[in-house]
Design a protein around this motif. Sequence first.
Motif, PDB file in Angstrom:
ATOM      1  N   GLY A 297      -2.781  -3.894   0.520  1.00 52.87           N
ATOM      2  CA  GLY A 297      -4.104  -3.306  -0.131  1.00 52.87           C
ATOM      3  C   GLY A 297      -4.630  -3.808  -1.570  1.00 52.87           C
ATOM      4  O   GLY A 297      -6.016  -3.806  -1.819  1.00 52.87           O
TER       5      GLY A 297
ATOM      6  N   ALA B  51      -6.793  -6.587  -0.586  1.00 50.98           N
ATOM      7  CA  ALA B  51      -8.042  -6.465   0.298  1.00 50.98           C
ATOM      8  C   ALA B  51      -9.198  -5.553  -0.312  1.00 50.98           C
ATOM      9  O   ALA B  51     -10.034  -5.516  -0.146  1.00 50.98           O
ATOM     10  N   ARG B  52      -9.065  -4.304  -1.134  1.00 54.67           N
ATOM     11  CA  ARG B  52      -8.933  -3.980  -2.274  1.00 54.67           C
ATOM     12  C   ARG B  52     -10.349  -4.708  -3.242  1.00 54.67           C
ATOM     13  O   ARG B  52     -11.980  -4.369  -3.457  1.00 54.67           O
TER      14      ARG B  52
ATOM     15  N   GLN C  51      -7.715  -4.549   6.841  1.00 50.88           N
ATOM     16  CA  GLN C  51      -7.623  -3.461   5.744  1.00 50.88           C
ATOM     17  C   GLN C  51      -9.282  -3.608   5.158  1.00 50.88           C
ATOM     18  O   GLN C  51      -9.338  -2.718   4.826  1.00 50.88           O
TER      19      GLN C  51
ATOM     20  N   SER D 166     -11.109  -2.027   7.321  1.00 47.16           N
ATOM     21  CA  SER D 166     -10.877  -0.048   6.918  1.00 47.16           C
ATOM     22  C   SER D 166     -11.659   0.723   5.992  1.00 47.16           C
ATOM     23  O   SER D 166     -12.364   1.678   6.232  1.00 47.16           O
ATOM     24  N   LEU D 167     -11.873   0.061   5.269  1.00 44.50           N
ATOM     25  CA  LEU D 167     -12.484  -0.487   3.718  1.00 44.50           C
ATOM     26  C   LEU D 167     -13.939  -0.059   3.894  1.00 44.50           C
ATOM     27  O   LEU D 167     -14.990   0.444   2.469  1.00 44.50           O
TER      28      LEU D 167
ATOM     29  N   VAL E 225       2.830  -4.080   8.263  1.00 43.06           N
ATOM     30  CA  VAL E 225       1.123  -3.874   8.107  1.00 43.06           C
ATOM     31  C   VAL E 225       0.760  -2.915  10.589  1.00 43.06           C
ATOM     32  O   VAL E 225       1.869  -3.222  10.879  1.00 43.06           O
TER      33      VAL E 225
ATOM     34  N   ARG F 286      -2.095  -1.767  12.383  1.00 38.21           N
ATOM     35  CA  ARG F 286      -3.199  -1.902  12.460  1.00 38.21           C
ATOM     36  C   ARG F 286      -4.372  -0.982  13.203  1.00 38.21           C
ATOM     37  O   ARG F 286      -5.450  -0.749  13.559  1.00 38.21           O
TER      38      ARG F 286
ATOM     39  N   LEU G  51      -8.256   1.393  13.049  1.00 40.78           N
ATOM     40  CA  LEU G  51      -9.024   0.173  12.936  1.00 40.78           C
ATOM     41  C   LEU G  51     -10.195   0.220  13.733  1.00 40.78           C
ATOM     42  O   LEU G  51      -9.492  -0.263  14.906  1.00 40.78           O
TER      43      LEU G  51
END
Length: 244
Positions: free
Chosen positions: A54, A57-58, A86, A89-90, A173, A175, A178
């Motif tokens: 995470g 990904a951020r 991820q 998804s954000l 993980v 998904r 998603l």
Amino acid sequence: MSGRTPAALVLVHGGWFTGACWQPVLPHLSGTCLTPDLPGRAGRPADLTTLTIGDLARAVADDIDAAGLDHVVLVGHSLAGVVIPQVASLLPHRIRRLVFLAATVPREGTSALDGFPPLIRAAMRRRLRSGLSPRPARVLARWSYCRDLPPGTADHVLSHLIDDAAGPLLEPVSRAGLPPFPRTYIRLSRDRALPLAAQQRQITHLGNTDVIDLDCGHLAMYEQPARLASVLDRLTVRKERVHE
């Protein structure tokens, strides 16, 4: 979003590398491109022992935000196969396509390390310690990555490998949820780090996925930069409807 305007490429590097690994490809690309450093690199310092998928990904999502990119083809090499879903998804409304370049795509609920070939998995597990994933031993890295690279290029690659975080390798993980973005897997036929049979397993974990083959080893960006750039450029202009 119709998919008719060329998208920007966001190229996400794999484990033990930095965003600089994409440099050989950049002169051959025709459009906008972003090559973020994941946390834990000199350009983005962080405590490797605490990093999660995470967090990675951020960081990529933040760079996409800062660059003002609204239409993105998101490319993940190797271990970045656990990161780009991820990111998507954000930022679901900005993503046109996910591209997995010889990428690790674990079976739902398992970790990236679980999906590695047995010999490599065993060797890596012995090396993980205190939240760290030390850079591969030079002999292993040369065997896995550099078989078909010119000697000078191979030495350059090996000298720029860095220690990395163990967390993203070990973290299960999912998904689930998603959105159904178009997905492409670029399969590398002479890959030793993730052999062809292993890549095929990753593809089955993705579901409905286009597959493109390149005849090269794991580091396509060094071995065939122009050919890889041509493939990526075409994927930025694919005319198909994607997630609204």
